[in-house]
Design a protein around this motif. Structure first.
Motif, mmCIF file in Angstrom:
data_model
loop_
_atom_site.group_PDB
_atom_site.id
_atom_site.type_symbol
_atom_site.label_atom_id
_atom_site.label_comp_id
_atom_site.label_asym_id
_atom_site.label_seq_id
_atom_site.Cartn_x
_atom_site.Cartn_y
_atom_site.Cartn_z
ATOM 1 N N CYS A 46 43.903 36.219 46.791
ATOM 2 C CA CYS A 46 43.986 35.391 45.594
ATOM 3 C C CYS A 46 42.953 35.852 44.646
ATOM 4 C CB CYS A 46 44.110 34.041 45.573
ATOM 5 S SG CYS A 46 45.616 33.294 46.425
ATOM 6 N N GLU A 47 42.391 37.017 44.997
ATOM 7 C CA GLU A 47 41.277 37.574 44.074
ATOM 8 C C GLU A 47 41.232 39.136 43.934
ATOM 9 O OE1 GLU A 47 37.131 36.984 44.861
ATOM 10 O OE2 GLU A 47 37.762 35.518 46.429
ATOM 11 N N TYR A 48 40.630 39.633 42.863
ATOM 12 C CA TYR A 48 40.679 41.216 42.814
ATOM 13 C C TYR A 48 39.563 41.470 41.702
ATOM 14 C CZ TYR A 48 41.882 45.941 41.382
ATOM 15 O OH TYR A 48 42.044 47.062 41.163
ATOM 16 N N THR A 49 39.001 42.563 42.215
ATOM 17 C CA THR A 49 37.724 43.026 41.273
ATOM 18 C C THR A 49 38.169 44.214 40.587
ATOM 19 O OG1 THR A 49 36.028 41.821 42.628
ATOM 20 C CG2 THR A 49 35.185 43.675 41.191
ATOM 21 N N TYR A 50 38.057 44.304 39.348
ATOM 22 C CA TYR A 50 38.807 45.605 38.746
ATOM 23 C C TYR A 50 37.278 46.118 38.119
ATOM 24 C CZ TYR A 50 40.473 48.400 34.967
ATOM 25 O OH TYR A 50 40.609 49.593 34.128
ATOM 26 N N LEU A 66 45.128 38.639 30.811
ATOM 27 C CA LEU A 66 45.085 38.059 32.069
ATOM 28 C C LEU A 66 45.178 36.539 31.917
ATOM 29 C CD1 LEU A 66 42.773 40.509 33.988
ATOM 30 C CD2 LEU A 66 45.181 40.116 34.572
ATOM 31 N N ILE A 67 44.124 36.047 30.898
ATOM 32 C CA ILE A 67 43.838 34.668 30.880
ATOM 33 C C ILE A 67 45.117 34.226 30.274
ATOM 34 C CG2 ILE A 67 42.750 33.168 29.305
ATOM 35 C CD1 ILE A 67 40.295 35.004 29.905
ATOM 36 N N TYR A 71 45.687 33.950 34.839
ATOM 37 C CA TYR A 71 44.670 34.424 35.503
ATOM 38 C C TYR A 71 43.463 33.838 35.123
ATOM 39 C CZ TYR A 71 48.134 37.584 37.322
ATOM 40 O OH TYR A 71 49.162 38.125 38.018
ATOM 41 N N LYS A 72 42.538 33.568 35.824
ATOM 42 C CA LYS A 72 41.141 33.565 35.539
ATOM 43 C C LYS A 72 40.314 34.877 35.777
ATOM 44 C CE LYS A 72 41.152 28.905 37.429
ATOM 45 N NZ LYS A 72 40.947 28.070 38.765
ATOM 46 N N ALA A 73 39.659 35.335 34.730
ATOM 47 C CA ALA A 73 39.037 36.602 34.763
ATOM 48 C C ALA A 73 37.606 36.498 34.079
ATOM 49 C CB ALA A 73 39.840 37.720 33.743
ATOM 50 N N ALA A 74 36.773 36.628 34.764
ATOM 51 C CA ALA A 74 35.324 36.643 34.459
ATOM 52 C C ALA A 74 34.982 38.197 34.243
ATOM 53 C CB ALA A 74 34.615 35.929 35.268
ATOM 54 N N LEU A 82 35.764 43.265 36.076
ATOM 55 C CA LEU A 82 36.199 41.781 35.875
ATOM 56 C C LEU A 82 36.485 41.121 37.416
ATOM 57 C CD1 LEU A 82 39.340 42.280 33.443
ATOM 58 C CD2 LEU A 82 37.159 40.944 32.940
ATOM 59 N N ASN A 83 36.202 40.106 37.500
ATOM 60 C CA ASN A 83 36.491 39.414 38.824
ATOM 61 C C ASN A 83 37.826 38.545 38.381
ATOM 62 O OD1 ASN A 83 34.551 39.976 40.353
ATOM 63 N ND2 ASN A 83 33.127 38.695 39.482
ATOM 64 N N ILE A 84 38.730 38.894 38.950
ATOM 65 C CA ILE A 84 40.171 38.152 38.810
ATOM 66 C C ILE A 84 40.641 37.292 39.799
ATOM 67 C CG2 ILE A 84 42.575 38.567 37.897
ATOM 68 C CD1 ILE A 84 41.366 41.673 37.224
ATOM 69 N N LYS A 85 41.065 36.210 39.478
ATOM 70 C CA LYS A 85 41.386 35.073 40.521
ATOM 71 C C LYS A 85 42.669 34.524 39.998
ATOM 72 C CE LYS A 85 36.984 34.183 42.255
ATOM 73 N NZ LYS A 85 36.188 32.992 42.684
ATOM 74 N N TRP A 86 43.878 33.971 41.120
ATOM 75 C CA TRP A 86 45.199 33.647 40.578
ATOM 76 C C TRP A 86 45.326 32.384 41.884
ATOM 77 C CZ3 TRP A 86 44.314 38.507 42.010
ATOM 78 C CH2 TRP A 86 44.762 38.994 43.213
#
Length: 86
Positions: A46-50, A66-67, A71-74, A82-86
């Motif tokens: 449930c996460e991906y680093t782009y 994404l937001i 998605y949560k994108a920091a 980006l650190n992306i979580k869902w």
């Protein structure tokens, strides 16, 4: 040379940003981001680093989209990832 008004420059910037956003969302970079998320989800994660190589503004556009889609994108400190979580 004549200095344009701030209001005129705001219009120019807005118009060009809209074009940049459309181009970014139609780019191979965005397709790769989507594919990366899908691949991680298929692995049960449930996460991906782009990472983007060069353009912080494109990363900001991706983060915003994404937001908007839940998605949560920091952003990374460099602004290029980006650190992306869902």
């Amino acid at each position: 040379m004549i200095l344009q008004t701030a209001e005129e420059m705001k219009k120019v910037a807005g118009s060009n940003f809209a074009k940049l956003k459309a181009d970014a969302l139609a780019s191979d970079d965005f397709k790769n981001l989507v594919k990366g998320i899908e691949t991680q989800a298929e692995k049960g994660l449930c996460e991906y680093t782009y990472y983007h190589n060069t353009n912080k503004q494109v990363v900001s556009i991706f983060q915003q989209v994404l937001i908007e889609n839940g998605y949560k994108a920091a952003r990374h400190m460099s602004g290029l990832g980006l650190n992306i979580k869902w």
